[in-house]
Scaffold this active site. Structure first.
Site, PDB file in Angstrom:
ATOM      1  N   SER A  74       0.853  -1.190   0.000  1.00 19.44           N
ATOM      2  CA  SER A  74       0.000   0.000   0.000  1.00 19.44           C
ATOM      3  C   SER A  74       0.887   1.238   0.000  1.00 19.44           C
ATOM      4  CB  SER A  74      -0.876  -0.006   1.264  1.00 19.44           C
ATOM      5  OG  SER A  74      -1.510   1.231   1.477  1.00 19.44           O
ATOM      6  N   TYR A 126      -4.103  -0.843   9.818  1.00 19.24           N
ATOM      7  CA  TYR A 126      -3.840  -1.037   8.393  1.00 19.24           C
ATOM      8  C   TYR A 126      -2.427  -0.555   8.049  1.00 19.24           C
ATOM      9  CZ  TYR A 126      -4.823  -1.086   3.352  1.00 19.24           C
ATOM     10  OH  TYR A 126      -4.806  -1.343   1.996  1.00 19.24           O
TER      11      TYR A 126
END
Length: 255
Positions: free
Chosen positions: A147, A160
């Site tokens: 990410s 996350y």
């Protein structure tokens, strides 16, 4: 892995596991790998009924494997079922993931554990299971979905960010250990891609405007934008690419 046929991006005769293949980025990657010639084991908590027809329309085989990766209980069975159904395992794409949003001061242990278990713990143990098979078979490809938050902190997504930062480090560690076995381990870091996971950001007018203002490409990415990177990292063209996190972000990190 079998000898290349036709060109260095040809995946004919190879078998890939793609987790979270029922929608979004996972679906796009599964279809892209099938377009390059691979047969696909589509793994997910939600059965990939919408993905399989696209794979089969390309003349490739699709095996649907039900597995909830919020725990590592199904991990060994995923590899075993893939080999049983499709005959081998050459490529693993660790795409399945979840996200929870809240201010750090309010973030709960339950939301922390849910994200870490799915996005990091299961990634390692499925890689371990696939790695054991690939070492015995003489090689393979593992691709983790990282990410922008592998590189940046973000806001309101502490678990996350922690998980995706961990994915970046884990990618390098596994590459260091397994390169000598003919296994490449790399990651793709998608930028802002229009998926279910980012629906809340797209719906927030202020955040959406701020995001678009920073992306040189001037648009959100689509799941299909990630597919070509996955084909490359799965192929013989990437045989000397090891421990790398490839950003597919419309220029976000370059800004």
């Amino acid at each position: 892995m079998p000898a290349p046929l036709g060109h260095p991006f040809d995946l004919t005769g190879r078998v890939a596991i793609v987790t979270g293949a029922n929608t979004g980025i996972g679906q796009a990657i599964a279809v892209a790998l099938a377009q390059a010639g691979a047969d696909i084991a589509c793994v997910g908590r939600t059965r990939a009924e919408d993905t399989a027809p696209h794979i089969r329309a390309l003349g490739r085989r699709a095996a649907l494997i039900d597995a909830d990766l919020s725990t590592i209980d199904p991990v060994a069975g995923i590899v075993e079922e893939t080999v049983r159904a499709l005959g081998r395992l050459d490529i693993l794409v660790n795409n399945a993931g979840i996200i929870r949003r809240a201010d750090a001061v309010d973030f709960t242990e339950a939301d922390w554990d849910a994200v870490i278990d799915t996005n990091l713990k299961s990634v390692f143990f499925l890689s371990q299971a696939a790695g054991r098979h690939m070492i015995a078979a003489g090689g393979g490809r593992i691709i983790n979905i990282a990410s922008m938050l592998t590189f940046q902190g973000g806001i309101r997504v502490p678990s996350y960010t922690a998980a995706k930062s961990g994915v970046g480090g884990l990618t390098k560690l596994l590459a260091n250990e397994w390169a000598r076995h003919g296994i490449t381990v790399n990651a793709i870091a998608p930028g802002y891609i229009a998926t279910n996971n980012t629906a809340a950001l797209q719906a927030d007018a202020d955040r959406n405007r701020g995001i678009l203002d920073r992306i040189p490409a001037g648009r959100w990415g689509t799941p299909a934008d990630v597919g070509g990177a996955a084909v490359f990292l799965s192929s013989d063209a990437a045989a000397y690419v090891q421990g790398h996190v490839l950003a597919v972000d419309g220029g976000w990190l370059a800004r």
